[in-house]
Design a protein around this motif. Sequence first.
Motif, PDB file in Angstrom:
ATOM      1  N   UNK A 190      28.747  37.622  45.893  1.00  0.00           N
ATOM      2  CA  UNK A 190      27.461  37.063  46.287  1.00  0.00           C
ATOM      3  C   UNK A 190      26.342  37.892  45.669  1.00  0.00           C
ATOM      4  N   UNK A 191      25.356  37.218  45.094  1.00  0.00           N
ATOM      5  CA  UNK A 191      24.216  37.883  44.465  1.00  0.00           C
ATOM      6  C   UNK A 191      22.940  37.288  45.042  1.00  0.00           C
ATOM      7  N   UNK A 192      22.042  38.143  45.488  1.00  0.00           N
ATOM      8  CA  UNK A 192      20.751  37.720  46.017  1.00  0.00           C
ATOM      9  C   UNK A 192      19.641  38.443  45.254  1.00  0.00           C
ATOM     10  N   UNK A 193      18.543  37.731  45.022  1.00  0.00           N
ATOM     11  CA  UNK A 193      17.415  38.334  44.319  1.00  0.00           C
ATOM     12  C   UNK A 193      17.371  37.997  42.854  1.00  0.00           C
ATOM     13  N   UNK A 194      18.270  37.113  42.398  1.00  0.00           N
ATOM     14  CA  UNK A 194      18.270  36.682  41.003  1.00  0.00           C
ATOM     15  C   UNK A 194      18.875  35.290  40.930  1.00  0.00           C
ATOM     16  N   UNK A 195      18.512  34.533  39.909  1.00  0.00           N
ATOM     17  CA  UNK A 195      19.069  33.197  39.738  1.00  0.00           C
ATOM     18  C   UNK A 195      20.532  33.301  39.316  1.00  0.00           C
ATOM     19  N   UNK A 196      21.370  32.499  39.957  1.00  0.00           N
ATOM     20  CA  UNK A 196      22.789  32.473  39.609  1.00  0.00           C
ATOM     21  C   UNK A 196      23.158  31.090  39.083  1.00  0.00           C
ATOM     22  N   UNK A 197      24.307  31.021  38.400  1.00  0.00           N
ATOM     23  CA  UNK A 197      24.729  29.785  37.744  1.00  0.00           C
ATOM     24  C   UNK A 197      26.174  29.461  38.124  1.00  0.00           C
ATOM     25  N   UNK A 198      26.491  28.172  38.225  1.00  0.00           N
ATOM     26  CA  UNK A 198      27.880  27.801  38.525  1.00  0.00           C
ATOM     27  C   UNK A 198      28.796  28.174  37.362  1.00  0.00           C
ATOM     28  N   UNK A 199      30.028  28.458  37.682  1.00  0.00           N
ATOM     29  CA  UNK A 199      30.977  28.846  36.649  1.00  0.00           C
ATOM     30  C   UNK A 199      32.349  28.276  36.984  1.00  0.00           C
ATOM     31  N   UNK A 200      33.311  28.524  36.158  1.00  0.00           N
ATOM     32  CA  UNK A 200      34.671  28.047  36.388  1.00  0.00           C
ATOM     33  C   UNK A 200      35.653  29.023  35.750  1.00  0.00           C
ATOM     34  N   UNK A 201      36.944  28.713  35.913  1.00  0.00           N
ATOM     35  CA  UNK A 201      37.973  29.635  35.435  1.00  0.00           C
ATOM     36  C   UNK A 201      38.203  30.743  36.441  1.00  0.00           C
ATOM     37  N   UNK A 202      38.939  31.742  36.014  1.00  0.00           N
ATOM     38  CA  UNK A 202      39.272  32.858  36.909  1.00  0.00           C
ATOM     39  C   UNK A 202      39.039  34.186  36.197  1.00  0.00           C
ATOM     40  N   UNK A 203      38.482  35.122  36.933  1.00  0.00           N
ATOM     41  CA  UNK A 203      38.432  36.529  36.532  1.00  0.00           C
ATOM     42  C   UNK A 203      39.081  37.294  37.674  1.00  0.00           C
ATOM     43  N   UNK A 204      40.346  37.635  37.492  1.00  0.00           N
ATOM     44  CA  UNK A 204      41.143  38.232  38.567  1.00  0.00           C
ATOM     45  C   UNK A 204      41.128  39.750  38.506  1.00  0.00           C
ATOM     46  N   UNK A 205      40.863  40.390  39.641  1.00  0.00           N
ATOM     47  CA  UNK A 205      41.139  41.819  39.718  1.00  0.00           C
ATOM     48  C   UNK A 205      42.531  41.980  40.326  1.00  0.00           C
ATOM     49  N   UNK A 206      43.289  42.910  39.784  1.00  0.00           N
ATOM     50  CA  UNK A 206      44.690  43.085  40.144  1.00  0.00           C
ATOM     51  C   UNK A 206      44.873  44.317  41.024  1.00  0.00           C
ATOM     52  N   UNK A 207      45.944  44.304  41.803  1.00  0.00           N
ATOM     53  CA  UNK A 207      46.178  45.380  42.763  1.00  0.00           C
ATOM     54  C   UNK A 207      47.621  45.844  42.717  1.00  0.00           C
ATOM     55  N   UNK A 208      47.852  46.972  43.367  1.00  0.00           N
ATOM     56  CA  UNK A 208      49.192  47.525  43.535  1.00  0.00           C
ATOM     57  C   UNK A 208      49.452  47.699  45.025  1.00  0.00           C
ATOM     58  N   UNK A 209      50.603  47.265  45.469  1.00  0.00           N
ATOM     59  CA  UNK A 209      51.006  47.494  46.855  1.00  0.00           C
ATOM     60  C   UNK A 209      51.694  48.849  46.933  1.00  0.00           C
ATOM     61  N   UNK A 210      51.156  49.740  47.764  1.00  0.00           N
ATOM     62  CA  UNK A 210      51.662  51.118  47.855  1.00  0.00           C
ATOM     63  C   UNK A 210      52.309  51.333  49.216  1.00  0.00           C
ATOM     64  N   UNK A 211      53.599  51.692  49.203  1.00  0.00           N
ATOM     65  CA  UNK A 211      54.294  52.070  50.427  1.00  0.00           C
ATOM     66  C   UNK A 211      54.584  53.563  50.359  1.00  0.00           C
ATOM     67  N   UNK A 212      54.284  54.252  51.452  1.00  0.00           N
ATOM     68  CA  UNK A 212      54.450  55.695  51.474  1.00  0.00           C
ATOM     69  C   UNK A 212      53.096  56.388  51.410  1.00  0.00           C
ATOM     70  N   UNK A 213      53.124  57.701  51.493  1.00  0.00           N
ATOM     71  CA  UNK A 213      51.886  58.453  51.474  1.00  0.00           C
ATOM     72  C   UNK A 213      51.467  58.865  52.869  1.00  0.00           C
ATOM     73  N   UNK A 214      50.230  59.304  53.031  1.00  0.00           N
ATOM     74  CA  UNK A 214      49.759  59.787  54.338  1.00  0.00           C
ATOM     75  C   UNK A 214      49.944  58.742  55.440  1.00  0.00           C
ATOM     76  N   UNK A 215      50.668  59.132  56.491  1.00  0.00           N
ATOM     77  CA  UNK A 215      50.875  58.254  57.631  1.00  0.00           C
ATOM     78  C   UNK A 215      51.897  57.169  57.420  1.00  0.00           C
ATOM     79  N   UNK A 216      52.589  57.155  56.285  1.00  0.00           N
ATOM     80  CA  UNK A 216      53.533  56.062  55.998  1.00  0.00           C
ATOM     81  C   UNK A 216      54.619  56.547  55.045  1.00  0.00           C
TER      82      UNK A 216
END
Length: 387
Positions: free
Chosen positions: A92-118
């Motif tokens: 979400x952007x406020x304070x500037x004009x925004x434009x409709x878009x399409x397609x995908x820009x995906x940010x990717x993640x890693x599932x982490x098991x273990x570490x502090x408390x786990x």
Amino acid sequence: MTSSSPHTVTGPPGDEGPFLPTSGRRRRRGSGPARPVDPMRPGRLAGVLLTTTFTLIALGALLSFVGLPYVVMSPGPATNILGKTGGKPLLEVEGAETYPTEGRLDFTTVSVRGGPGDRVTIYEVLQGWLSPFEEILPVDAVFPPDTTEEQAEEEGAAEMADSQNVAAATALRALGRDVGQVVAIAGIPEDSPSKGLFEPGDVLVSVDGDPASSADAVRAAVQRHAPGDTFPVVVRRGGTERTVSARTAESEGRTVIGVGLRIEFDLPVDVTLNTGSVGGPSAGLMFSLAIYDVLTPGALTGGEDIAGTGTMEEGGLVGPIGGIRQKLVGARTEGAEWFLAPAENCDEVVGHVPDGLRVVRVATFEEGRAAVEAIARDDTEELPACR
């Protein structure tokens, strides 16, 4: 009849009964050598089997609760920054004009098991070793020693917030907008030589007489000194400037004052990224591209599905991240056909790209934007790859 044998048998000759004395052992008449008696009688065998079963069950239960000092990294979900989460736009952007878009820009993640408390169990570690998509690392290679669960969560949230701010500043500057910035104290470790002198949130005004215009400028000023030196640092705290006499120490061959730094930006627009509980700095590149996309006419992606990863550093540089092999798998699982990878991660990419996914090497925001634009117009022959 009397015999010199140690065995005494009474009765007439030829009628010694069903057994004959033979070297102290009794043998049936007409039989061969004596057969040893089987000590594992049916009752005893059942007892041994029952005991063994209970032992194995107890051992399995014990192993399922014993935590090991490892972290299991698995492919996590890929999320479209241009889409919605929980019924509301992720970006979400406020304070500037925004434009409709399409397609995908995906940010990717890693599932982490273990570490502090786990802590992970031996079963999870074995499963990770056997999986072609998971990676096992010592916990100290992922989390600093003695980090608590709360500290890990706070650090991840702070890194995510910083990455969003840097991404917004990078995109706005690429659009020609003026974005001011200051260098602030992010934290002071307990063993810092400057413990008690600085406070988190202090804004650095000058370091040994030089303006604190960037994190690099601050580091350069500190590096002029030898460990053990002191020098003046002007900070702004609560709206008031004051001078602190910073103390230095040595860390990994460098002079340090023992504080963490963060860049705070004076953004001309309000940018909100609703990423939920996801932490860490590695989505910076994709955030900056998505912000740039919604602030410019047309679809930057041309409707294509593009995923990626990489920190966004001051000056528009794309930094390396961890878990890129898992992120490649996660991106392809979500349907991405293109993946933007930090140039410094290329050695880890080669040989681990899932079928149907094409990886583009990027080192700066401008290279990332140029790659997305080339994909949009189907002009991809010259895109740099990891080799």
